[in-house]
Design a protein around this motif. Structure first.
Motif, short mmCIF file in Angstrom:
data_model
loop_
_atom_site.label_atom_id
_atom_site.label_comp_id
_atom_site.label_asym_id
_atom_site.label_seq_id
_atom_site.Cartn_x
_atom_site.Cartn_y
_atom_site.Cartn_z
N GLY A 8 0.81 -1.21 0.00
CA GLY A 8 0.00 0.00 0.00
C GLY A 8 0.84 1.26 0.00
N VAL A 9 1.86 1.30 0.84
CA VAL A 9 2.74 2.48 0.88
C VAL A 9 3.50 2.62 -0.44
CG1 VAL A 9 4.79 3.46 2.00
CG2 VAL A 9 2.94 2.51 3.39
N THR A 10 3.98 1.52 -0.98
CA THR A 10 4.69 1.56 -2.25
C THR A 10 3.79 2.08 -3.36
OG1 THR A 10 6.12 -0.26 -1.56
CG2 THR A 10 6.00 0.19 -3.92
N LEU A 11 2.56 1.57 -3.43
CA LEU A 11 1.62 2.04 -4.46
C LEU A 11 1.27 3.51 -4.27
CD1 LEU A 11 -0.71 -1.07 -4.74
CD2 LEU A 11 0.95 -0.25 -6.43
N LEU A 12 1.15 3.95 -3.03
CA LEU A 12 0.88 5.36 -2.75
C LEU A 12 2.01 6.25 -3.26
CD1 LEU A 12 -1.12 7.31 -1.35
CD2 LEU A 12 0.23 7.01 0.73
#
Length: 90
Positions: A45-49
């Motif tokens: 999730g953080v990477t995609l954000l």
């Protein structure tokens, strides 16, 4: 960026599975509450954000975060190298 994120995730999972202690209190809390699947979901999730907002983020910020993540993966590898060998599968 993706390579460092993947390396950090893989080495974190390997280290924790072999008895290493997660020293990042945020990640440790995620592991305690949600387990490995929760850790991977949060990491993804953080990477995609970051990828979604990449154009708006400072290049220096992204480079710094990437460097920190690569360093964490390298440190994880060092910690893993000092752990006892993983038991052989049966």
């Amino acid at each position: 960026m993706l390579g460092c994120q993947a390396a950090d995730a893989a080495t974190t999972l390997e280290g924790v599975s072999r008895g290493a202690e997660e020293r990042n209190p945020v990640v440790g809390g995620i592991f305690e509450r949600f387990g490995a699947a929760g850790f991977l979901a949060a990491k993804a999730g953080v990477t995609l954000l970051v990828l979604h907002n990449y154009a708006e983020l400072s290049r220096d910020l992204v480079a710094t975060l990437d460097g920190v993540t690569c360093a964490a993966a390298a440190h994880n590898g060092y910690v893993i190298s000092r752990l006892p060998p993983a038991p052989a599968p049966r």
